[in-house]
Scaffold this active site. Sequence first.
Site, PDB file in Angstrom:
ATOM      1  N   ASN A   9       0.862  -1.177   0.000  1.00 51.46           N
ATOM      2  CA  ASN A   9       0.000   0.000   0.000  1.00 51.46           C
ATOM      3  C   ASN A   9       0.902   1.232   0.000  1.00 51.46           C
ATOM      4  O   ASN A   9       1.473   1.581   1.022  1.00 51.46           O
ATOM      5  CB  ASN A   9      -0.892  -0.045   1.257  1.00 51.46           C
ATOM      6  CG  ASN A   9      -1.726   1.210   1.421  1.00 51.46           C
ATOM      7  OD1 ASN A   9      -1.801   2.045   0.522  1.00 51.46           O
ATOM      8  ND2 ASN A   9      -2.360   1.342   2.582  1.00 51.46           N
ATOM      9  N   TRP A  10       1.005   1.857  -1.154  1.00 50.11           N
ATOM     10  CA  TRP A  10       1.946   2.984  -1.290  1.00 50.11           C
ATOM     11  C   TRP A  10       1.381   4.282  -0.713  1.00 50.11           C
ATOM     12  O   TRP A  10       2.063   5.288  -0.665  1.00 50.11           O
ATOM     13  CB  TRP A  10       2.321   3.180  -2.768  1.00 50.11           C
ATOM     14  CG  TRP A  10       3.105   2.046  -3.354  1.00 50.11           C
ATOM     15  CD1 TRP A  10       3.489   0.897  -2.717  1.00 50.11           C
ATOM     16  CD2 TRP A  10       3.615   1.943  -4.698  1.00 50.11           C
ATOM     17  NE1 TRP A  10       4.196   0.091  -3.580  1.00 50.11           N
ATOM     18  CE2 TRP A  10       4.284   0.709  -4.808  1.00 50.11           C
ATOM     19  CE3 TRP A  10       3.551   2.765  -5.823  1.00 50.11           C
ATOM     20  CZ2 TRP A  10       4.899   0.271  -5.985  1.00 50.11           C
ATOM     21  CZ3 TRP A  10       4.156   2.347  -7.006  1.00 50.11           C
ATOM     22  CH2 TRP A  10       4.834   1.111  -7.082  1.00 50.11           C
ATOM     23  N   LYS A  11       0.111   4.275  -0.327  1.00 47.56           N
ATOM     24  CA  LYS A  11      -0.546   5.456   0.249  1.00 47.56           C
ATOM     25  C   LYS A  11      -0.314   6.683  -0.641  1.00 47.56           C
ATOM     26  O   LYS A  11      -0.255   6.548  -1.863  1.00 47.56           O
ATOM     27  CB  LYS A  11      -0.066   5.665   1.691  1.00 47.56           C
ATOM     28  CG  LYS A  11      -0.237   4.399   2.543  1.00 47.56           C
ATOM     29  CD  LYS A  11      -0.116   4.625   4.016  1.00 47.56           C
ATOM     30  CE  LYS A  11      -0.332   3.307   4.735  1.00 47.56           C
ATOM     31  NZ  LYS A  11      -0.314   3.419   6.190  1.00 47.56           N
ATOM     32  N   HIS A  95      -9.732   1.081   4.473  1.00 48.48           N
ATOM     33  CA  HIS A  95      -8.484   1.243   5.219  1.00 48.48           C
ATOM     34  C   HIS A  95      -8.731   2.196   6.392  1.00 48.48           C
ATOM     35  O   HIS A  95      -9.509   3.146   6.279  1.00 48.48           O
ATOM     36  CB  HIS A  95      -7.396   1.803   4.287  1.00 48.48           C
ATOM     37  CG  HIS A  95      -6.048   1.815   4.930  1.00 48.48           C
ATOM     38  ND1 HIS A  95      -5.668   2.800   5.815  1.00 48.48           N
ATOM     39  CD2 HIS A  95      -5.010   0.954   4.843  1.00 48.48           C
ATOM     40  CE1 HIS A  95      -4.435   2.529   6.251  1.00 48.48           C
ATOM     41  NE2 HIS A  95      -4.023   1.418   5.672  1.00 48.48           N
ATOM     42  N   GLU A  97      -7.179   4.584   7.572  1.00 49.26           N
ATOM     43  CA  GLU A  97      -6.961   6.018   7.298  1.00 49.26           C
ATOM     44  C   GLU A  97      -8.176   6.614   6.593  1.00 49.26           C
ATOM     45  O   GLU A  97      -8.515   7.785   6.788  1.00 49.26           O
ATOM     46  CB  GLU A  97      -5.672   6.208   6.485  1.00 49.26           C
ATOM     47  CG  GLU A  97      -4.441   6.028   7.373  1.00 49.26           C
ATOM     48  CD  GLU A  97      -3.214   5.484   6.661  1.00 49.26           C
ATOM     49  OE1 GLU A  97      -3.144   5.557   5.429  1.00 49.26           O
ATOM     50  OE2 GLU A  97      -2.315   4.977   7.360  1.00 49.26           O
ATOM     51  N   GLU A 167      -5.799  -5.045  10.197  1.00 50.97           N
ATOM     52  CA  GLU A 167      -4.802  -4.007  10.464  1.00 50.97           C
ATOM     53  C   GLU A 167      -5.145  -3.283  11.760  1.00 50.97           C
ATOM     54  O   GLU A 167      -5.940  -2.324  11.746  1.00 50.97           O
ATOM     55  CB  GLU A 167      -4.766  -3.006   9.310  1.00 50.97           C
ATOM     56  CG  GLU A 167      -4.368  -3.610   7.988  1.00 50.97           C
ATOM     57  CD  GLU A 167      -3.732  -2.571   7.063  1.00 50.97           C
ATOM     58  OE1 GLU A 167      -2.615  -2.822   6.613  1.00 50.97           O
ATOM     59  OE2 GLU A 167      -4.353  -1.527   6.828  1.00 50.97           O
ATOM     60  N   GLY A 173       1.963   2.208  10.847  1.00 45.89           N
ATOM     61  CA  GLY A 173       2.895   3.326  10.746  1.00 45.89           C
ATOM     62  C   GLY A 173       3.570   3.686  12.059  1.00 45.89           C
ATOM     63  O   GLY A 173       4.220   4.720  12.168  1.00 45.89           O
ATOM     64  N   SER A 213       3.005  -2.220  10.411  1.00 48.43           N
ATOM     65  CA  SER A 213       4.438  -2.288  10.712  1.00 48.43           C
ATOM     66  C   SER A 213       5.083  -3.629  10.339  1.00 48.43           C
ATOM     67  O   SER A 213       5.979  -4.110  11.045  1.00 48.43           O
ATOM     68  CB  SER A 213       4.698  -1.956  12.200  1.00 48.43           C
ATOM     69  OG  SER A 213       4.289  -0.627  12.482  1.00 48.43           O
ATOM     70  N   GLY A 234       2.720  -1.195   4.362  1.00 45.83           N
ATOM     71  CA  GLY A 234       2.721   0.231   4.039  1.00 45.83           C
ATOM     72  C   GLY A 234       4.137   0.730   3.838  1.00 45.83           C
ATOM     73  O   GLY A 234       4.731   0.573   2.766  1.00 45.83           O
ATOM     74  N   GLY A 235       4.708   1.308   4.896  1.00 46.23           N
ATOM     75  CA  GLY A 235       6.030   1.947   4.810  1.00 46.23           C
ATOM     76  C   GLY A 235       7.089   1.105   4.115  1.00 46.23           C
ATOM     77  O   GLY A 235       7.822   1.600   3.243  1.00 46.23           O
TER      78      GLY A 235
END
Length: 255
Positions: A9-11, A95, A97, A167, A173, A213, A234-235
């Site tokens: 997930n590159w956000k 998601h 967010e 999640e 994150g 994470s 993600g990150g």
Amino acid sequence: MRKLLVAGNWKMHMLNHEAVSLARQLKVRSLGLHRVGLVLFPPFTALTAVAEILNDSDLQLGAQNLHDRRSGAFTGEVSGEMVRSAGGSWVLIGHSERRQFFGDTDAWVNLKVHAALEAGLRPMLCVGESLEERQAGRLQEVLGRQLAEGLKGLTAASATELALAYEPVWAIGTGVVATPEQAQEAHALLRGMVAELLGMDAAQRLSILYGGSVKPDNARLLMGMPDIDGALVGGASLKADDFVAIAQAADGVVK
Ligand code: PGA
């Protein structure tokens, strides 16, 4: 046997030239990985460019969100058909967010799941509890509500295209990863709930990914747990080295 899935997930990261460069690296470096499915979720703006790179590869592509309507006066929104026409076959839905910052309620999430399926996209439905909810002992209640509402109206047959991502909000994150045991507990709960909602068969076929994470050094232990069928990253999905290392960890897990 379920093939593990690792999704990136590159956000809201990656300009087009950066997205193309990362996709190119991942395409080459994942060539030997046959026991894991890989999905990339770039921002909308990079979908077409990344689709062109992935065209002749096994890597799959998806969007991070969609609108529930097929078309219309919805300035700034993107429909499932648009995602398809840009080369996507998956879409992330709900998601945390989006739930936290953009008003995605359980009811809207459900409309989006149906819209995705109607457009021929595979929905990856995200669920997860906040730290407060976990500490108040509400894990089961929160996951149960998100799942029952999110999957409302689905049949076992329509759910074959679905994947879930667990999640926990407190792990996204933050660098605080759920322990394999905590994640396994939630995944087993989710699979049990899906069995009640859609039947045992659907529950057993369903891929449930863990997200929050995930890094190269914790991926293998997490994905080694019986009900963890992959990772939503993600990150660490923004760095080719890290994402490839996580994909390799998944490829090495034999279940
Ligand atoms: P993270 O994000 O890996 O950076 O924690 C996961 C996600 O939000 O999907």
